[in-house]
Design an enzyme around this catalytic site. Structure first.
Site, PDB file in Angstrom:
ATOM      1  CE  LYS A   1      -2.220  -0.690   3.848  1.00  0.00           C
ATOM      2  NZ  LYS A   1      -1.672  -1.970   4.335  1.00  0.00           N
TER       3      LYS A   1
ATOM      4  NE  ARG B   1      -3.290  -0.597  10.422  1.00  0.00           N
ATOM      5  CZ  ARG B   1      -2.327  -0.080   9.667  1.00  0.00           C
ATOM      6  NH1 ARG B   1      -2.430   1.132   9.192  1.00  0.00           N
ATOM      7  NH2 ARG B   1      -1.266  -0.795   9.394  1.00  0.00           N
TER       8      ARG B   1
ATOM      9  NE  ARG C   1       7.717  -2.145   5.611  1.00  0.00           N
ATOM     10  CZ  ARG C   1       6.405  -1.935   5.795  1.00  0.00           C
ATOM     11  NH1 ARG C   1       5.644  -1.568   4.784  1.00  0.00           N
ATOM     12  NH2 ARG C   1       5.882  -2.113   6.979  1.00  0.00           N
TER      13      ARG C   1
ATOM     14  NE  ARG D   1       7.334   0.251   9.848  1.00  0.00           N
ATOM     15  CZ  ARG D   1       6.141   0.213   9.235  1.00  0.00           C
ATOM     16  NH1 ARG D   1       5.994   0.732   8.029  1.00  0.00           N
ATOM     17  NH2 ARG D   1       5.115  -0.350   9.821  1.00  0.00           N
TER      18      ARG D   1
ATOM     19  NE  ARG E   1       2.981  -4.329  11.290  1.00  0.00           N
ATOM     20  CZ  ARG E   1       3.981  -4.137  10.444  1.00  0.00           C
ATOM     21  NH1 ARG E   1       5.187  -4.625  10.720  1.00  0.00           N
ATOM     22  NH2 ARG E   1       3.798  -3.476   9.336  1.00  0.00           N
TER      23      ARG E   1
HETATM   24  P1  ADP Z   1       1.976  -1.209   7.474  1.00  0.00           P
HETATM   25  O1  ADP Z   1       3.234  -0.893   6.818  1.00  0.00           O
HETATM   26  O2  ADP Z   1       1.957  -2.532   8.152  1.00  0.00           O
HETATM   27  O3  ADP Z   1       0.779  -1.005   6.618  1.00  0.00           O
HETATM   28  P2  ADP Z   1       1.781   1.288   8.922  1.00  0.00           P
HETATM   29  O4  ADP Z   1       3.070   1.919   8.654  1.00  0.00           O
HETATM   30  O5  ADP Z   1       0.584   1.786   8.181  1.00  0.00           O
HETATM   31  O6  ADP Z   1       1.887  -0.284   8.754  1.00  0.00           O
HETATM   32  O7  ADP Z   1       1.415   1.383  10.479  1.00  0.00           O
HETATM   33  C1  ADP Z   1       2.322   0.945  11.471  1.00  0.00           C
HETATM   34  C2  ADP Z   1       1.620   0.841  12.827  1.00  0.00           C
HETATM   35  O8  ADP Z   1       1.038   2.118  13.189  1.00  0.00           O
HETATM   36  C3  ADP Z   1       0.425  -0.133  12.878  1.00  0.00           C
HETATM   37  O9  ADP Z   1       0.834  -1.467  13.112  1.00  0.00           O
HETATM   38  C4  ADP Z   1      -0.360   0.464  14.053  1.00  0.00           C
HETATM   39  O10 ADP Z   1       0.213   0.123  15.297  1.00  0.00           O
HETATM   40  C5  ADP Z   1      -0.196   1.953  13.880  1.00  0.00           C
HETATM   41  N1  ADP Z   1      -1.304   2.500  13.043  1.00  0.00           N
HETATM   42  C6  ADP Z   1      -1.197   2.967  11.766  1.00  0.00           C
HETATM   43  N2  ADP Z   1      -2.401   3.355  11.303  1.00  0.00           N
HETATM   44  C7  ADP Z   1      -3.293   3.129  12.300  1.00  0.00           C
HETATM   45  C8  ADP Z   1      -4.692   3.292  12.437  1.00  0.00           C
HETATM   46  N3  ADP Z   1      -5.442   3.774  11.442  1.00  0.00           N
HETATM   47  N4  ADP Z   1      -5.265   2.962  13.629  1.00  0.00           N
HETATM   48  C9  ADP Z   1      -4.533   2.486  14.629  1.00  0.00           C
HETATM   49  N5  ADP Z   1      -3.209   2.287  14.562  1.00  0.00           N
HETATM   50  C10 ADP Z   1      -2.584   2.587  13.416  1.00  0.00           C
END
Ligand code: ADP
Length: 220
Positions: free
Chosen positions: A15, A90, A133, A166, A177
Site C-alpha cells: 500500500k 483500520r 523492507r 522498522r 500485525r
Molecule cells: P503497514 O506498513 O503494516 O501497513 P503502517 O506503517 O501503516 O503499517 O502502520 C504501522 C503501525 O502504526 C500499525 O501497526 C499500528 O500500530 C499503527 N497504526 C497505523 N495506522 C493506524 C490506524 N489507522 N489505527 C490504529 N493504529 C494505526
C-alpha cells in the site's frame, strides 16, 4: 467535491509503495497514518510517546487518538482536493468517523482499492515483504532487499538518508500485525463492498504491474 481514495489491504502488501506512486500520478496528497505516527515518535511528541507502545507490539493505536490525528491532518489546505489515505481507516469505528469528517469538509470517499494476494500465498508474501523492507529515516521512502533494492545498500535513492528496519517489521511483531489486521481491519472489506466503493487489486504482481492495475481501475 473533494475525493478521497482509501487504500485497503494487509500490512506489507504494498500500500505504502503504491500510495506514493499514485500521489505523484494523480496530484493528490498521500496521507499515511503510519508515517504520521513515526514522525511523532521520531520527534518524541506526546502523541508519539503514547503511540509507541502499541506500535512496537503490533497493536493498533486507540481509535480516539488516531481519529483526532487524521482529522487534524485533513483540515490542512493541501487536502482541499482530496487525498490518498494509506493505513486509515483500520477499524469500523475509524471508517464511520471518516465518513462524518468528510461530510463536514464537503468531501466523500471515492474508490477503495483493496490490494490483496490469494489466500494460499498471502501469509508467505506478507512475511517475506515485511521482513525484507527497509524504510527511509527522513521521508519514509520504502525499499525491499529483493523486490526493490536501493542503488546503494542502506542509503535512500531519493534523499540520501539512512535506511533502517522498522521495529515492527521484525518477525514476532509481523505475526501479531497480520492477526490484528484479520480481526479489526478485514471487516472493512465488506463495509466498503456494501457501499459500492471496493475494487479488488491483485497485489501479488510486481510493483509496476500493481500500479498499472490500480491506475486503470481508478479511471473507470
Ligand atoms: P503497514 O506498513 O503494516 O501497513 P503502517 O506503517 O501503516 O503499517 O502502520 C504501522 C503501525 O502504526 C500499525 O501497526 C499500528 O500500530 C499503527 N497504526 C497505523 N495506522 C493506524 C490506524 N489507522 N489505527 C490504529 N493504529 C494505526
Amino acid at each position: 467535491m473533494a475525493t478521497f481514495i482509501i487504500l485497503l489491504g494487509p500490512p506489507g502488501v504494498g500500500k505504502g509503495t503504491q500510495a506514493k506512486i499514485l500521489a505523484e500520478q494523480t496530484g493528490l496528497v498521500h496521507i499515511s497514518s503510519g508515517d504520521l505516527f513515526r514522525e511523532n515518535m521520531k520527534n518524541q511528541t506526546e502523541l508519539g510517546k503514547h503511540a509507541q507502545s502499541y506500535i512496537t507490539k503490533g497493536d493498533l493505536v486507540p481509535d480516539n487518538v488516531t481519529i483526532a490525528m487524521i482529522r487534524e491532518r485533513l483540515t490542512r489546505p493541501d487536502c482541499e482536493a482530496g487525498a490518498i489515505l494509506d493505513g486509515f481507516p483500520r477499524t469500523t469505528a475509524q471508517a464511520d468517523a471518516l465518513e462524518k469528517m468528510l461530510a463536514d469538509f464537503g468531501g466523500k470517499v471515492d474508490k477503495v482499492p483493496y490490494v490483496t494476494a490469494p489466500e494460499k500465498v498471502l501469509e508467505k508474501v506478507l512475511v517475506e515483504r515485511l521482513s525484507g523492507r527497509w524504510t527511509c529515516r527522513t521521508n519514509g521512502h520504502i525499499f525491499h532487499d529483493k523486490n526493490n533494492p536501493p542503488k546503494q545498500a542502506a542509503v535512500c535513492d531519493f534523499d540520501g538518508s539512512e535506511l533502517y528496519q522498522r521495529d515492527d517489521d521484525k518477525s514476532e511483531t509481523i505475526v501479531r500485525r497480520i492477526q490484528v489486521y484479520l480481526e479489526q481491519t478485514a471487516p472493512l472489506i465488506t463495509y466498503y463492498r456494501q457501499r459500492g466503493n471496493l475494487i479488488e487489486i491483485n497485489g501479488a504482481q510486481n510493483i509496476r504491474e500493481v500500479t498499472k492495475t490500480l491506475l486503470s481501475a481508478l479511471k473507470k
